[in-house]
Motif scaffolding. Structure first.
Motif, short mmCIF file in Angstrom:
data_model
loop_
_atom_site.label_atom_id
_atom_site.label_comp_id
_atom_site.label_asym_id
_atom_site.label_seq_id
_atom_site.Cartn_x
_atom_site.Cartn_y
_atom_site.Cartn_z
N SER A 49 0.78 -1.35 0.03
CA SER A 49 -0.10 -0.18 0.05
C SER A 49 0.85 1.18 0.06
CB SER A 49 -0.83 0.01 1.34
OG SER A 49 -1.90 0.98 1.11
N ALA A 50 0.26 2.46 -0.04
CA ALA A 50 0.69 3.72 -0.24
C ALA A 50 1.81 3.77 1.08
CB ALA A 50 0.21 4.82 -0.43
N ASP A 51 1.46 3.47 2.20
CA ASP A 51 2.28 3.79 3.54
C ASP A 51 3.23 2.35 3.72
OD1 ASP A 51 0.52 1.71 4.19
OD2 ASP A 51 -0.21 2.86 5.81
N GLY A 52 3.23 1.76 2.67
CA GLY A 52 4.22 0.58 2.91
C GLY A 52 3.64 -0.57 3.72
N CYS A 53 2.53 -0.59 4.10
CA CYS A 53 1.62 -1.69 4.73
C CYS A 53 1.25 -3.02 3.48
CB CYS A 53 0.47 -1.33 5.48
SG CYS A 53 -0.31 -2.72 6.30
N PRO A 54 1.62 -4.21 3.90
CA PRO A 54 1.38 -5.07 2.95
C PRO A 54 -0.11 -5.25 2.81
CG PRO A 54 2.98 -5.99 4.64
CD PRO A 54 2.59 -4.57 5.30
N VAL A 55 -0.68 -5.40 1.50
CA VAL A 55 -1.95 -5.66 1.55
C VAL A 55 -2.25 -7.02 1.13
CG1 VAL A 55 -4.18 -4.91 0.55
CG2 VAL A 55 -2.43 -3.30 0.80
N SER A 56 -3.05 -7.78 1.72
CA SER A 56 -3.30 -9.50 1.38
C SER A 56 -4.70 -9.46 0.95
CB SER A 56 -3.10 -10.25 2.69
OG SER A 56 -3.43 -11.59 2.23
N ALA A 57 -4.85 -10.45 -0.25
CA ALA A 57 -6.50 -10.83 -0.77
C ALA A 57 -6.15 -12.22 -1.23
CB ALA A 57 -6.63 -9.77 -1.63
N TYR A 58 -7.48 -12.87 -1.07
CA TYR A 58 -7.58 -14.16 -1.50
C TYR A 58 -8.02 -14.04 -3.00
CZ TYR A 58 -8.43 -15.93 3.01
OH TYR A 58 -8.19 -16.56 4.37
N ASP A 59 -6.93 -14.49 -3.70
CA ASP A 59 -7.07 -14.42 -5.33
C ASP A 59 -7.46 -15.74 -6.04
OD1 ASP A 59 -6.59 -14.08 -7.90
OD2 ASP A 59 -4.36 -13.45 -7.62
N GLU A 60 -8.53 -15.49 -6.80
CA GLU A 60 -9.10 -16.75 -7.30
C GLU A 60 -10.00 -16.51 -8.44
OE1 GLU A 60 -12.08 -18.57 -4.36
OE2 GLU A 60 -12.08 -16.64 -3.58
N GLY A 61 -10.15 -17.49 -9.42
CA GLY A 61 -11.03 -17.20 -10.65
C GLY A 61 -10.08 -16.76 -11.96
N HIS A 62 -10.94 -16.75 -12.99
CA HIS A 62 -10.19 -16.17 -14.25
C HIS A 62 -11.25 -15.47 -15.04
CE1 HIS A 62 -6.44 -18.49 -13.47
NE2 HIS A 62 -7.34 -19.49 -13.19
N GLY A 63 -10.67 -14.62 -15.80
CA GLY A 63 -11.75 -13.93 -16.50
C GLY A 63 -11.25 -12.47 -16.85
N PRO A 64 -11.87 -11.77 -17.77
CA PRO A 64 -11.30 -10.45 -18.28
C PRO A 64 -11.29 -9.33 -17.25
CG PRO A 64 -13.51 -10.95 -19.48
CD PRO A 64 -12.88 -12.07 -18.56
N VAL A 65 -12.48 -9.51 -16.24
CA VAL A 65 -12.72 -8.42 -15.21
C VAL A 65 -12.23 -9.02 -13.93
CG1 VAL A 65 -14.51 -7.11 -13.89
CG2 VAL A 65 -14.74 -7.72 -16.44
N THR A 66 -11.55 -8.03 -13.27
CA THR A 66 -11.09 -8.47 -11.85
C THR A 66 -12.24 -7.72 -10.81
OG1 THR A 66 -8.93 -8.35 -12.09
CG2 THR A 66 -9.51 -8.01 -10.00
N VAL A 67 -13.03 -8.73 -10.11
CA VAL A 67 -13.81 -8.15 -8.90
C VAL A 67 -12.99 -8.21 -7.56
CG1 VAL A 67 -16.13 -8.31 -7.79
CG2 VAL A 67 -15.68 -9.02 -10.15
#
Length: 327
Positions: free
Chosen positions: A64-82
């Motif tokens: 992130s902008a202040d150096g904090c790590p940002v974590s997200a579950y990442d799954e699926g495939h397609g042209p759009v990211t939700v």
């Protein structure tokens, strides 16, 4: 840390039984009739559910902008990211069902909100704008087209992210965003103070009771029942303190209704027909100010609709993505 570092460890662990029970109690709270439960028990696992809510999900980590790590579950495939920024008492895991209904045709990122992480001491207190910056960092890492969905406090973060970086998002949807308005405060500051005192004294269950009764608007017997979730160590030490800090951050942010007139993207405003009336009022006030918006109501849903009615909500979101996002 690289801004687009991927951790290839597959996230396979679902909710522990105690936390699953706690989550079920919380998710059922706002769907209780005024004078008691309609049913004495709720179902936690749907028929045909996979053994793990996170099967196939990886972890995406950006900075992130202040150096904090940002974590997200990442799954699926397609042209759009939700990108999903969830509501209170959750670290991203509670939105697995919603992601499951979206990931067949989209890439889905479920944010582990900074407010609910156990490793955020260096970045406390967490402000709503900090979490908005986290969402922007994820959006910049994955690129467009990008669709943003936020629930409750996460809905406020979604609005702030769209305002801060309009170039990152094609459209967004929010389910009953917990906007604190001068004409409609989220709660009495004295109640927030009492909840903080309860946390400081080690009474997480009492703090949650105060929050649900005085801020969310749950019936007092239901709010009292919610104290049971404090028996789960994850809720007692991490999620309930995070919820009270979330409330404090929303109050510090204050009334941003006028600022939201500057949101350029189309916003789908969603509410539940069984939610406390003040959420509908917040949606109506937002619609008057947003340059481009629509309102949809999820029949039979309470404030926990994105978790309890994930299938129906996903249909609304997929239709909105098809209408608003150019691929």
């Amino acid at each position: 840390m690289s801004k687009t570092q991927h951790q290839r460890t597959i996230a396979t662990s679902g909710l522990a039984p105690a936390a699953e029970l706690a989550s079920a109690v919380c998710n059922a709270l706002l769907q209780v009739p005024r004078f008691g439960y309609r049913q004495p028990m709720v179902q936690w696992r749907r028929p045909g559910a996979p053994s793990s809510q996170h099967e196939g999900a990886q972890q995406l980590i950006v900075e992130s902008a202040d150096g904090c790590p940002v974590s997200a579950y990442d799954e699926g495939h397609g042209p759009v990211t939700v990108i999903i920024t969830g509501g209170g008492l959750d670290d991203g895991r509670g939105y697995a069902w919603l992601a499951a209904h979206l990931k067949n045709t989209n890439r889905v990122l479920r944010v582990t909100r900074r407010q609910y992480r156990a490793d955020n001491e260096r970045w406390q207190p967490v402000e709503i704008v900090d979490e908005a910056a986290d969402t922007v960092a994820l959006a910049r890492a994955v690129g467009r087209p990008c669709y943003l969905f936020g629930h409750s406090a996460g809905g406020v973060g979604a609005l702030e992210a769209a305002l801060a970086a309009p170039e990152c998002f094609d459209a967004l949807a929010v389910f009953e965003p917990a906007v604190d308005l001068a004409a409609l405060p989220l709660g009495n500051p004295a109640s927030t103070h009492a909840a903080r005192q309860a946390i400081t004294a080690g009474h997480a269950g009492r703090a949650l009771e105060i929050f649900l009764r005085d801020m969310v608007g749950a019936p007092p017997p239901v709010a009292k029942l919610a104290k049971l979730v404090a028996f789960s160590p994850r809720f007692r030490s991490q999620l309930i303190p995070g919820q009270i800090a979330d409330q404090e951050a929303l109050e510090r942010l204050g009334d941003r209704l006028e600022a939201y007139r500057g949101i350029e993207q189309h916003v789908l405003l969603i509410g539940g027909t069984k939610s406390p009336e003040h959420f509908r009022s917040r949606i109506n006030l937002l619609q008057r100010e947003l340059p481009s918006s629509d309102v949809r109501l999820l029949e039979g849903a309470g404030h926990s609709g994105p978790v309890r009615r994930a299938n129906e909500l996903a249909k609304l979101l997929l239709a909105d993505i098809g209408a608003q996002v150019a691929v």
